[in-house]
Structures are given as structure tokens and as C-alpha cells.
Design a protein around this motif. Structure first.
Motif, PDB file in Angstrom:
ATOM      1  N   ALA A 341     -93.297 -46.075 -62.191  1.00 50.55           N
ATOM      2  CA  ALA A 341     -91.899 -46.462 -61.996  1.00 50.55           C
ATOM      3  C   ALA A 341     -91.879 -47.530 -60.894  1.00 50.55           C
ATOM      4  CB  ALA A 341     -91.077 -45.252 -61.619  1.00 50.55           C
ATOM      5  N   GLY A 342     -90.712 -48.073 -60.575  1.00 48.19           N
ATOM      6  CA  GLY A 342     -90.599 -49.249 -59.716  1.00 48.19           C
ATOM      7  C   GLY A 342     -90.881 -49.018 -58.249  1.00 48.19           C
ATOM      8  N   ILE A 343     -92.101 -48.608 -57.941  1.00 50.74           N
ATOM      9  CA  ILE A 343     -92.480 -48.353 -56.550  1.00 50.74           C
ATOM     10  C   ILE A 343     -93.738 -49.144 -56.218  1.00 50.74           C
ATOM     11  CG2 ILE A 343     -93.452 -46.578 -55.013  1.00 50.74           C
ATOM     12  CD1 ILE A 343     -91.408 -44.633 -56.262  1.00 50.74           C
ATOM     13  N   LEU A 344     -93.675 -49.918 -55.129  1.00 53.19           N
ATOM     14  CA  LEU A 344     -94.840 -50.674 -54.652  1.00 53.19           C
ATOM     15  C   LEU A 344     -95.163 -50.226 -53.235  1.00 53.19           C
ATOM     16  CD1 LEU A 344     -94.012 -54.281 -55.898  1.00 53.19           C
ATOM     17  CD2 LEU A 344     -96.031 -52.934 -56.543  1.00 53.19           C
ATOM     18  N   SER A 345     -96.141 -49.340 -53.126  1.00 60.70           N
ATOM     19  CA  SER A 345     -96.611 -48.880 -51.826  1.00 60.70           C
ATOM     20  C   SER A 345     -97.772 -49.782 -51.442  1.00 60.70           C
ATOM     21  CB  SER A 345     -97.118 -47.438 -51.962  1.00 60.70           C
ATOM     22  OG  SER A 345     -96.474 -46.574 -51.076  1.00 60.70           O
ATOM     23  N   PHE A 346     -97.793 -50.242 -50.196  1.00 58.46           N
ATOM     24  CA  PHE A 346     -98.904 -51.126 -49.828  1.00 58.46           C
ATOM     25  C   PHE A 346     -99.278 -50.982 -48.358  1.00 58.46           C
ATOM     26  CE2 PHE A 346     -96.494 -54.437 -47.561  1.00 58.46           C
ATOM     27  CZ  PHE A 346     -95.206 -54.223 -48.044  1.00 58.46           C
ATOM     28  N   VAL A 347    -100.491 -51.398 -48.073  1.00 55.17           N
ATOM     29  CA  VAL A 347    -100.970 -51.447 -46.693  1.00 55.17           C
ATOM     30  C   VAL A 347    -101.506 -52.854 -46.444  1.00 55.17           C
ATOM     31  CG1 VAL A 347    -101.546 -49.005 -46.472  1.00 55.17           C
ATOM     32  CG2 VAL A 347    -103.244 -50.566 -47.401  1.00 55.17           C
ATOM     33  N   ALA A 389     -91.972 -50.536 -51.013  1.00 59.46           N
ATOM     34  CA  ALA A 389     -90.811 -51.206 -51.592  1.00 59.46           C
ATOM     35  C   ALA A 389     -90.482 -50.471 -52.880  1.00 59.46           C
ATOM     36  CB  ALA A 389     -91.133 -52.667 -51.871  1.00 59.46           C
ATOM     37  N   SER A 390     -89.295 -49.898 -52.953  1.00 62.02           N
ATOM     38  CA  SER A 390     -88.926 -49.138 -54.151  1.00 62.02           C
ATOM     39  C   SER A 390     -87.666 -49.746 -54.751  1.00 62.02           C
ATOM     40  CB  SER A 390     -88.725 -47.667 -53.802  1.00 62.02           C
ATOM     41  OG  SER A 390     -87.841 -47.512 -52.705  1.00 62.02           O
ATOM     42  N   MET A 391     -87.708 -49.953 -56.059  1.00 68.76           N
ATOM     43  CA  MET A 391     -86.695 -50.774 -56.719  1.00 68.76           C
ATOM     44  C   MET A 391     -85.675 -49.965 -57.497  1.00 68.76           C
ATOM     45  SD  MET A 391     -89.400 -53.478 -58.159  1.00 68.76           S
ATOM     46  CE  MET A 391     -90.978 -53.097 -57.497  1.00 68.76           C
ATOM     47  N   ALA A 392     -84.546 -50.610 -57.709  1.00 75.80           N
ATOM     48  CA  ALA A 392     -83.532 -50.081 -58.618  1.00 75.80           C
ATOM     49  C   ALA A 392     -83.137 -51.225 -59.553  1.00 75.80           C
ATOM     50  CB  ALA A 392     -82.317 -49.584 -57.851  1.00 75.80           C
ATOM     51  N   PHE A 393     -82.286 -50.903 -60.526  1.00 72.16           N
ATOM     52  CA  PHE A 393     -81.942 -51.920 -61.531  1.00 72.16           C
ATOM     53  C   PHE A 393     -81.174 -53.100 -60.949  1.00 72.16           C
ATOM     54  CE2 PHE A 393     -78.893 -48.329 -61.959  1.00 72.16           C
ATOM     55  CZ  PHE A 393     -77.767 -48.953 -61.443  1.00 72.16           C
ATOM     56  N   TYR A 394     -80.608 -52.941 -59.724  1.00 81.09           N
ATOM     57  CA  TYR A 394     -79.865 -54.066 -59.142  1.00 81.09           C
ATOM     58  C   TYR A 394     -80.767 -54.996 -58.333  1.00 81.09           C
ATOM     59  CZ  TYR A 394     -79.447 -50.232 -55.703  1.00 81.09           C
ATOM     60  OH  TYR A 394     -79.685 -49.159 -54.886  1.00 81.09           O
ATOM     61  N   ASN A 395     -82.052 -54.696 -58.245  1.00 84.18           N
ATOM     62  CA  ASN A 395     -82.954 -55.616 -57.550  1.00 84.18           C
ATOM     63  C   ASN A 395     -83.304 -56.796 -58.453  1.00 84.18           C
ATOM     64  OD1 ASN A 395     -84.157 -52.774 -55.995  1.00 84.18           O
ATOM     65  ND2 ASN A 395     -83.490 -54.555 -54.810  1.00 84.18           N
ATOM     66  N   THR A 396     -83.756 -57.876 -57.789  1.00 82.28           N
ATOM     67  CA  THR A 396     -83.994 -59.122 -58.511  1.00 82.28           C
ATOM     68  C   THR A 396     -85.367 -59.683 -58.147  1.00 82.28           C
ATOM     69  OG1 THR A 396     -83.088 -60.424 -56.696  1.00 82.28           O
ATOM     70  CG2 THR A 396     -81.540 -59.714 -58.393  1.00 82.28           C
ATOM     71  N   LYS A 397     -85.799 -60.663 -58.908  1.00 83.27           N
ATOM     72  CA  LYS A 397     -87.044 -61.354 -58.557  1.00 83.27           C
ATOM     73  C   LYS A 397     -86.903 -62.054 -57.203  1.00 83.27           C
ATOM     74  CE  LYS A 397     -88.919 -61.947 -63.154  1.00 83.27           C
ATOM     75  NZ  LYS A 397     -89.212 -62.832 -64.279  1.00 83.27           N
ATOM     76  N   GLU A 398     -85.674 -62.462 -56.884  1.00 77.83           N
ATOM     77  CA  GLU A 398     -85.440 -63.092 -55.577  1.00 77.83           C
ATOM     78  C   GLU A 398     -85.717 -62.078 -54.459  1.00 77.83           C
ATOM     79  OE1 GLU A 398     -83.294 -63.433 -58.190  1.00 77.83           O
ATOM     80  OE2 GLU A 398     -83.915 -65.494 -58.608  1.00 77.83           O
ATOM     81  N   ASP A 399     -85.391 -60.806 -54.708  1.00 82.30           N
ATOM     82  CA  ASP A 399     -85.699 -59.769 -53.713  1.00 82.30           C
ATOM     83  C   ASP A 399     -87.205 -59.685 -53.480  1.00 82.30           C
ATOM     84  OD1 ASP A 399     -83.020 -59.083 -53.454  1.00 82.30           O
ATOM     85  OD2 ASP A 399     -83.135 -57.380 -54.832  1.00 82.30           O
ATOM     86  N   ILE A 400     -87.963 -59.750 -54.580  1.00 78.44           N
ATOM     87  CA  ILE A 400     -89.425 -59.693 -54.468  1.00 78.44           C
ATOM     88  C   ILE A 400     -89.936 -60.933 -53.734  1.00 78.44           C
ATOM     89  CG2 ILE A 400     -91.603 -59.599 -55.755  1.00 78.44           C
ATOM     90  CD1 ILE A 400     -89.986 -57.070 -56.118  1.00 78.44           C
ATOM     91  N   ASP A 401     -89.341 -62.097 -54.065  1.00 77.46           N
ATOM     92  CA  ASP A 401     -89.746 -63.333 -53.378  1.00 77.46           C
ATOM     93  C   ASP A 401     -89.497 -63.216 -51.872  1.00 77.46           C
ATOM     94  OD1 ASP A 401     -90.431 -64.365 -55.825  1.00 77.46           O
ATOM     95  OD2 ASP A 401     -88.583 -65.517 -56.075  1.00 77.46           O
ATOM     96  N   ALA A 402     -88.352 -62.606 -51.509  1.00 74.45           N
ATOM     97  CA  ALA A 402     -88.039 -62.422 -50.088  1.00 74.45           C
ATOM     98  C   ALA A 402     -89.064 -61.495 -49.439  1.00 74.45           C
ATOM     99  CB  ALA A 402     -86.625 -61.850 -49.928  1.00 74.45           C
ATOM    100  N   LEU A 403     -89.460 -60.461 -50.177  1.00 78.67           N
ATOM    101  CA  LEU A 403     -90.476 -59.538 -49.658  1.00 78.67           C
ATOM    102  C   LEU A 403     -91.790 -60.279 -49.398  1.00 78.67           C
ATOM    103  CD1 LEU A 403     -91.457 -56.570 -49.087  1.00 78.67           C
ATOM    104  CD2 LEU A 403     -92.065 -56.458 -51.509  1.00 78.67           C
ATOM    105  N   VAL A 404     -92.176 -61.113 -50.342  1.00 76.42           N
ATOM    106  CA  VAL A 404     -93.430 -61.866 -50.191  1.00 76.42           C
ATOM    107  C   VAL A 404     -93.360 -62.789 -48.974  1.00 76.42           C
ATOM    108  CG1 VAL A 404     -94.855 -63.661 -51.248  1.00 76.42           C
ATOM    109  CG2 VAL A 404     -94.068 -61.722 -52.627  1.00 76.42           C
ATOM    110  N   LYS A 405     -92.201 -63.427 -48.810  1.00 76.55           N
ATOM    111  CA  LYS A 405     -92.011 -64.310 -47.659  1.00 76.55           C
ATOM    112  C   LYS A 405     -92.067 -63.496 -46.358  1.00 76.55           C
ATOM    113  CE  LYS A 405     -88.718 -67.717 -46.241  1.00 76.55           C
ATOM    114  NZ  LYS A 405     -87.288 -67.485 -46.005  1.00 76.55           N
TER     115      LYS A 405
END
Lengths: 415, 152
Positions: A341-347, A389-405
Motif C-alpha cells: 500500500a502507499g507507504i514509503l519507509s526510508f533511512v 511517507a504515507s500517502m492517501a488519494f489526495y496526494n500528488t506527484k508534486e507532493d513526491i517531488d517536494a519530498l525529493v527536494k
């Protein structure tokens, strides 16, 4: 990405959906809020907020008590929510839907009531290595009290349950299997149907912790055939303070009550009290009526979007996020099972999750950092904590881009 | 560093904090510790271990301080370890109390006896992180308490 994926995603207007969630439209620390902590709790659409406001503004009264009009309306709202939940998870009967405070209370209810009645010295309870503490501690408490054994199914390096080990653990001593449907720390979707089938072959009932599953995918009690299923309203876009325990009627009927008091009785004398029928036997005291009404509205909202659209959008986000984080040198994703499911756990090699969390927060990005109430998972991967980072249907690719930044900024500070 | 430095974050992750984080002092464990304590932060699993050995006068002779966790707890543990040598347990306790008060209410500019710990004042802007900074102090306090209850 296939053409089918693209068309499914484009039919889903995420910006319109975001407009339904007023909290998302704000600045945090001078940046637009990027909310990626949905595994901890989800945000609420305006329709849920309105349902609660309307309830308190026009309907508030106690349920199942008065003959007056408001009491009847409150009862209709509360029982109407129960019926929506029954339909949402495809249970056979409204009486199999018990309102609780949250997932934790649902598990504790089963441990106290079913556990004390049916589990004794030398019996086995099986959990997995990727449970939330709320699906470990109640069973440890029960084992301490009864002399039962807690067995733990191991997980592999990707975060998948080792099914062969599970099969070996099952025996006539197995009195209950209590396992998560989706891992909160790793995102793994477990083969729940198979887990249930194998336990049933040994005569053992199964409880599934659905807290992280119900926001992301349809769950069907008839198909899963589990005996208990628990989840929280607040992770499903509903209010905090309301949760659900589903139990097959054949189990709930014979289980003793959990909390004694009003609402859960037929008659009380000092000589003998006769308990109420299901589901009220397990709902002692005035329940969270507004919470139930709010959860009903949340389910209406989710049904209206439809899981076809929700899972298509979230799967695409997960793929996008997985690719993006994998491409950053010094970042390692924890939990790489094929079904997630939409969960990205990272170290990160050079920064502790707390420091990651603070630096992301400065940029308005909300993630969870720590052990996620799943310390045995951290021990399994020999790490103290992760950022999640755990997602819901209202998240966007822009949210992921912000996370990467944001992660780039962490790398700058901790280079 | 970035082209447009973020003032707040550069404050939190300033040179002194990062230096203690990257080069923590006094990490060699003691075999002859008189005072010893380990503290956990249950919310994140971070850990601080503090050991003190005392001379015949009861003053701190050697210090070992080991932390696992984020930059703040590691820096705080290292900074605290550098201030304890030669102090009596009373003095160590007083210094710790001064640090706790400073993290709550803010330090006076002339509180130089807090040494490098003064650099952690910036953490006060991040309330959830204050407990990271205070974890080694809790270890010190618990260690002194346990030593005294054992000694009497």
C-alpha cells in the motif's frame, strides 16, 4: 506505465478531490503543506466535518434511550452509520459491527473477551514480526495471565511474511492468529485470505488488523472469511475516537461482554443481570455518536470516489515515489515487497530520521519519524527508526517531488 | 551548503552541533564506573548512556558518554560529557539543573559554565526536539540518584 493506468489516473481529478479537504490548503513554515503522514492519521473532507457539525447543531441526543424525536434521530444516525460500515466491509449482519474507540480497543476487546474465555496454558497465539504494538502487547498481557505462548512469524528482507514458517507454526495448539492486513511500518499487503484459510484448517480463528488496509483497498468479510477485523475511523478520513470491530456472529454471541454498564444490558437486578443482544452487548456506556455519524459520512465519501480510482491513483504514486527515492544515493527504502500500500519507509546513511523529519518540516512536509509503534520491525532490519511517507488519494506527484527536494536539503545539511 | 542558506536550520544544525555530532567526545566505555545510567526515548528508541568514575574526594575523574540517535541527542551527550570532569556530583547535578532550566526558559548570555551546551538553545525553537537534548541529562540525574541510593 500502461495506457490503462494512465486513463484510470486521468479520470480521477486529484485537484478537485483536494478541494474537498480544507486543511490541505494552507502554508506550514512558509511552504504549502505537503501532508504525507496519512498512516498516522488521515485528513477529513468537508462532508465529514459538516456531518459532525450538523449532528451537534440539530440532532444531538442520546441513542436508544428517549422516546423523543431527537433521540430517535440520533439513533437513526448512529444505526445508519453501522449499516453503512456493514455494507462497506460486506459483513452479513449489522449486529456483527461493534463500535469501539479505535483499532487498539478492538484488539483488546477480543483479547479480554474471546482470549480469556478460550485461550489457556500451553495454547499458541500467532502474530507476525511486522505488527503494530497494539497487536503485540494485548497478546503478551494475555499470555502472561494465562500461560499461553506468543509465536512470531518471521519476515524476509523485503518485508514479506514467510508463509512456509507460518505453516510450520500452525498446529492444534493454535488458538488464535492475529495478523496485520497491511503493515504500518513497511506497507506490505499480506496474503490475508491464504493466512485465514491455513488457520481455519487447524480450527483456529483469525483476527486481521485492518487499520492500514481500509483507507487503501476494498475489504470484503465474506471473501477474506476472517473471524475478527478491526480498524480505526480516523485513518479512513473519519473522526478520531471511533473505531470498528467486526466479528462473526457465531463468535460474538458466545463471548462475554468487555465493559459493563448502561446500554449493554437487558435487565439489571442485584441478583442477576441479563446482557443485551449483539451488538449492544459490547457497547457499554454512551457511545461516540457524532464519531459514528462522521465515520458514516467518510465512508460515503470514499464510496463516492470508488476504490478503483483510489487504488489506481495510489499505486501510481507509490511507483513514482519508489522510483524517485530509489534514485537518490544515500537513501534506502525499508519495505520492498511486491504488494504494497502507499507507504514509503526510508533511512538515510548520514542523517537520523529525527533530523530528516525536522528538515522536511521546515519545508512544510509532514512525515512520521521513529519506530512507528513497530519496534520489532526496526529490530528485524537492525535500524533504530525510519522516516515514513504515507500517502492517501489526495496526494500528488508534486507532493513526491517536494519530498525529493526536501531530502536533497537533508543531504546538503548532513553531507 | 545551499546557495540560499535557511537561517533557522543552519541555526539548528550549526557548526558546533555538527562538530559534536560528527566527532563525539568521551565515547570510550569505562570499566570502573561508579555512576552509570542509560536512558531511552520511548517515542523514537534513541538512547544515551553515561558513565562516571569518581576519585577519592568523590569528584568526577573520568567520563564516558555514548548516544545512539539523532544529531541533537548525540551532540548534547558529547557536550555534556565535556563539562563534568573534576566536578563533584552536587556540582554536576547543579549544572544539569541549570541546563534543564535554560532549555525551558532560555539561558542568560553570561551562563558560560554551560559551555558548548549553550549552542543547544536553538533547539528551543523546535519543541518536539527538546527531549532529545535533555535525554543525556536525564541519564546523568538517574545515574546520580541510583549511586546515592546505593551508597546509603
Amino acid at each position: 506505465m500502461t495506457t490503462g493506468d494512465r486513463s484510470a489516473a486521468s479520470a480521477f481529478d486529484v485537484n478537485k478531490v483536494r478541494g474537498d479537504f480544507p486543511i490541505l490548503n494552507q502554508m506550514v513554515n512558509g511552504n504549502p503543506l505537503v501532508y504525507l503522514d496519512n498512516g498516522a492519521t488521515s485528513q477529513k473532507p468537508q462532508s465529514v466535518i459538516d456531518a459532525i457539525v450538523v449532528y451537534y447543531t440539530t440532532t444531538n441526543s442520546n441513542v436508544h434511550r428517549g422516546v423523543h424525536t431527537l433521540s430517535q434521530q440520533a439513533t437513526d444516525g448512529y444505526e445508519g452509520a453501522r449499516a453503512k460500515i456493514r455494507e462497506f466491509i460486506n459483513a452479513s449482519d449489522d449486529k456483527e459491527i461493534i463500535f469501539t474507540r479505535n483499532t487498539t480497543e478492538g484488539i483488546n476487546l477480543v483479547a479480554h473477551s474471546y482470549g480469556r474465555q478460550n485461550i489457556g496454558a500451553g495454547d499458541d497465539i500467532i502474530v507476525s514480526n511486522m505488527e503494530h504494538h497494539s497487536n503485540i502487547v494485548p497478546w503478551q498481557m494475555l499470555c502472561e495471565e494465562t500461560g499461553a505462548n506468543l509465536l512470531v512469524v518471521p519476515i524476509d528482507d523485503t518485508g514479506e511474511l514467510m508463509m512456509e514458517e507460518y505453516k510450520k507454526m500452525l498446529s492444534p495448539r493454535t488458538k488464535l492468529v492475529s495478523i496485520t492486513h497491511v503493515s504500518n511500518a513497511l506497507g506490505t499487503i499480506l496474503p490475508a485470505k491464504e493466512i485465514v484459510k491455513l488457520a481455519h484448517a487447524q480450527g483456529a480463528p483469525v483476527l486481521l488488523d485492518g487499520a492500514q488496509a481500509v483507507p487503501h483497498m476494498p475489504v470484503d468479510m465474506q471473501e477474506l472469511d476472517c473471524d475478527f477485523y478491526v480498524f480505526s475511523g480516523h485513518k479512513l478520513f473519519g473522526p478520531t475516537g471511533i473505531g470498528i470491530l467486526y466479528g462473526k456472529a457465531e463468535y460474538l454471541e458466545t463471548m462475554p461482554p468487555f465493559l459493563g454498564g448502561g446500554e449493554m444490558i437487558k435487565s439489571v437486578t442485584f441478583e442477576k443481570t441479563i446482557y443485551a443482544d449483539l451488538p449492544y452487548k459490547f457497547e457499554g456506556g454512551t457511545p461516540d455518536i457524532a464519531g459514528a455519524v462522521g465515520l458514516g459520512a467518510a465512508i460515503d465519501y470514499v464510496n463516492n470516489l470508488g476504490f478503483d480510482q483510489i487504488t489506481a491513483h495510489e499505486d501510481e504514486l507509490l511507483r513514482y515515489g519508489t522510483d524517485a527515492l530509489s534514485a537518490i544515493s544515500g537513501v534506502k527504502i525499508i519495505g520492498t515487497a511486491p504488494h504494497k500500500a502507499g507507504i514509503l519507509s526510508f533511512v538515510m546513511e548520514k542523517a537520523h530520521p529525527h533530523d530528516i523529519g525536522t528538515i522536511l518540516d521546515e519545508q512544510g512536509i509532514a512525515v512520521r519519524t521513529g519506530h512507528h509503534c513497530a519496534q520489532p520491525v526496526m529490530q528485524r532490519f537492525q535500524i533504530p527508526a525510519t522516516a515514513r511517507a504515507s500517502m492517501a488519494f489526495y496526494n500528488t506527484k508534486e507532493d513526491i517531488d517536494a519530498l525529493v527536494k526536501g531530502i536533497d536539503r537533508v543531504l546538503e545539511v548532513f553531507s | 551548503m545551499s546557495q540560499q542558506p535557511d537561517v533557522q536550520l543552519d541555526g539548528l544544525y550549526g557548526d558546533l552541533v555538527m562538530d559534536h555530532y560528527r566527532n563525539p567526545r568521551n565515547r570510550t566505555p569505562l570499566n570502573d564506573a561508579d555512576v552509570e545510567a542509560e536512558e531511552f526515548n520511548p517515542f523514537c528508541g534513541d538512547r544515551a548512556t553515561l558513565q562516571l568514575s569518581l576519585d577519592e574526594k568523590g569528584n568526577v575523574r573520568d567520563v564516558s558518554a555514548v548516544a545512539e540517535g539523532c544529531s541533537i541527542i548525540q551532540a548534547a551527550t558529547s557536550m555534556l560529557s565535556g563539562l563534568l570532569q573534576g566536578k563533584s556530583l552536587d556540582e554536576a547535578g547543579e549544572l544539569g539543573e541549570k541546563f534543564r532550566v535554560a532549555m525551558k526558559n532560555g539561558a542568560e548570555a553570561d551562563e558560560t559554565d554551560l559551555g558548548d551546551l549553550l549552542a543547544l538553545q536553538v533547539v528551543r525553537r523546535y519543541p518536539v526536539r527538546i527531549k532529545c537534548a535533555l535525554l543525556p541529562l536525564t541519564a546523568l540525574e538517574e545515574g546520580i540518584k541510583a549511586y546515592r541510593s546505593k551508597a546509603h
